[in-house]
Design an enzyme around this catalytic site. Structure first.
Site, mmCIF file in Angstrom:
data_model
loop_
_atom_site.group_PDB
_atom_site.id
_atom_site.type_symbol
_atom_site.label_atom_id
_atom_site.label_comp_id
_atom_site.label_asym_id
_atom_site.label_seq_id
_atom_site.Cartn_x
_atom_site.Cartn_y
_atom_site.Cartn_z
ATOM 1 N N HIS A 1 0.809 -1.542 0.275
ATOM 2 C CA HIS A 1 -0.201 0.033 -0.248
ATOM 3 C C HIS A 1 1.003 1.165 0.084
ATOM 4 O O HIS A 1 0.748 2.010 -0.936
ATOM 5 C CB HIS A 1 -0.876 -0.010 1.751
ATOM 6 N N GLU A 2 1.817 1.291 0.590
ATOM 7 C CA GLU A 2 2.991 2.233 0.737
ATOM 8 C C GLU A 2 3.452 2.601 -0.539
ATOM 9 O O GLU A 2 3.920 4.147 -1.099
ATOM 10 C CB GLU A 2 3.494 2.158 1.876
ATOM 11 N N HIS B 1 1.726 4.280 -2.622
ATOM 12 C CA HIS B 1 1.436 5.923 -2.662
ATOM 13 C C HIS B 1 2.983 6.789 -3.158
ATOM 14 O O HIS B 1 3.077 7.872 -3.847
ATOM 15 C CB HIS B 1 1.432 6.688 -1.170
ATOM 16 N N GLU C 1 -6.359 6.534 -1.190
ATOM 17 C CA GLU C 1 -6.274 5.832 -0.739
ATOM 18 C C GLU C 1 -6.871 4.623 -0.871
ATOM 19 O O GLU C 1 -6.653 3.506 -0.688
ATOM 20 C CB GLU C 1 -7.128 6.379 0.662
#
Length: 316
Positions: free
Chosen positions: A135-136, A139, A203
């Protein structure tokens, strides 16, 4: 889903920058100041925030470089996901806090730092941590740190313009100055809401990316554990400063768990519990209204979306 997210994000950015330009144009005409000069001032403010932002994050978070001998699997996971997705490998740090969470920051995706907290490593399984890492990485790949930092300057500019016209104007035409000031306050409020909406979309976008790197239900479990773990701890002002960068919003998590405490107690949310929670959310107008002021979607909505993604992947 991805096409819809991209379209929504693009439209939101167009509206935000359109409102800012309209405000600057009106101000420039009223004070007989070149619009380019005002826009230039706004750009300078954005550059300053972009330049000092990483230093502020380091100052406000007790972090240290990752001990590769203690956590070799973390470095290996980050390298595998980054190389697979042609993303620059970030610096890795550990934040010495029992709060379970993770975030990335940096001036560009090539100078990014990924931070995992001690609480995250102590609460989640290795596979769940890997899902959070994915997930990071999303980003970083999508340059979210830079995009959100730049966008956050826009409400600030609107607020400064409002304050200067309300309290700093010496013009004879006070009525027009007050009108511009009121318009600036409206734009300040609206752009804040739009930026929080934009943050929620990103997100979902990062969750979708992670769901294609690891099993989506692993990230769903991780989000449930993080949300529950955050609710048990008192959040301080430093944490709230970084709220849009975290995997889960540390400020609003306690409210969500209070509402669904029985579901979160086992730190695992079943599909049946998701259906019950989402049905409650759909019927609760206050919950929908409250989400307007959140940087992250309700965890239940993220988990539901991840379960849907897993079902779709299993059918392919």
């Amino acid at each position: 889903m991805i096409k819809g997210l991209v379209a929504s994000m693009s439209l939101t950015m167009i509206v935000v920058f359109g409102l800012l330009f309209a405000l600057l144009a009106g101000l420039g005409l009223y004070f007989n100041v070149g619009v380019y000069a005002i826009v230039g001032l706004g750009i300078v403010m954005g550059l300053i925030q972009w330049a000092i932002g990483p230093n502020i994050v380091r100052w406000s978070t007790n972090m240290q470089p990752l001990d590769r001998s203690q956590y070799p699997w973390i470095e290996q996971t980050v390298h595998e996901i980054c190389i697979k997705n042609r993303t620059k490998i970030p610096k890795l740090t550990i934040a010495n806090t029992s709060m379970p969470n993770a975030f990335v920051f940096g001036r560009t995706n090539k100078s990014a730092t990924m931070t995992l907290t001690r609480g995250l490593l102590n609460t989640l399984s290795q596979d769940e941590v890997k899902a959070v890492i994915a997930h990071e990485v999303a980003h970083i790949k999508h340059n979210d740190m830079v995009v959100m930092t730049v966008l956050s300057v826009i409400p600030t500019i609107a607020y400064l313009i409002a304050m200067s016209t309300f309290f700093g104007s010496r013009s004879r035409d006070q009525g027009t100055a007050m009108l511009i000031g009121a318009g600036a306050f409206v734009i300040y409020f609206v752009t804040n809401l739009l930026i929080m909406y934009f943050s929620r979309l990103r997100e979902y976008y990062a969750d979708n990316f992670a769901g294609h790197q690891v099993k989506p239900s692993l990230l769903a479990n991780a989000l449930a554990k993080i949300t529950y773990g955050l609710s048990l701890q008192k959040q301080d002002k430093k944490n709230s400063i970084l709220r849009s960068f975290y995997a889960v919003d540390p400020v609003s998590s306690s409210l969500e768990v209070t509402r669904f405490s029985s579901y979160y107690n086992d730190q695992h949310i079943s599909e049946e519990e998701i259906e019950k929670a989402m049905d409650w959310e759909r019927r609760n107008s206050f919950s929908k209204f409250g989400e307007l002021f959140r940087t992250h979607p309700l965890t239940y909505k993220r988990i539901e979306t991840l379960y849907q993604l897993e079902s779709k992947i299993n059918l392919e």
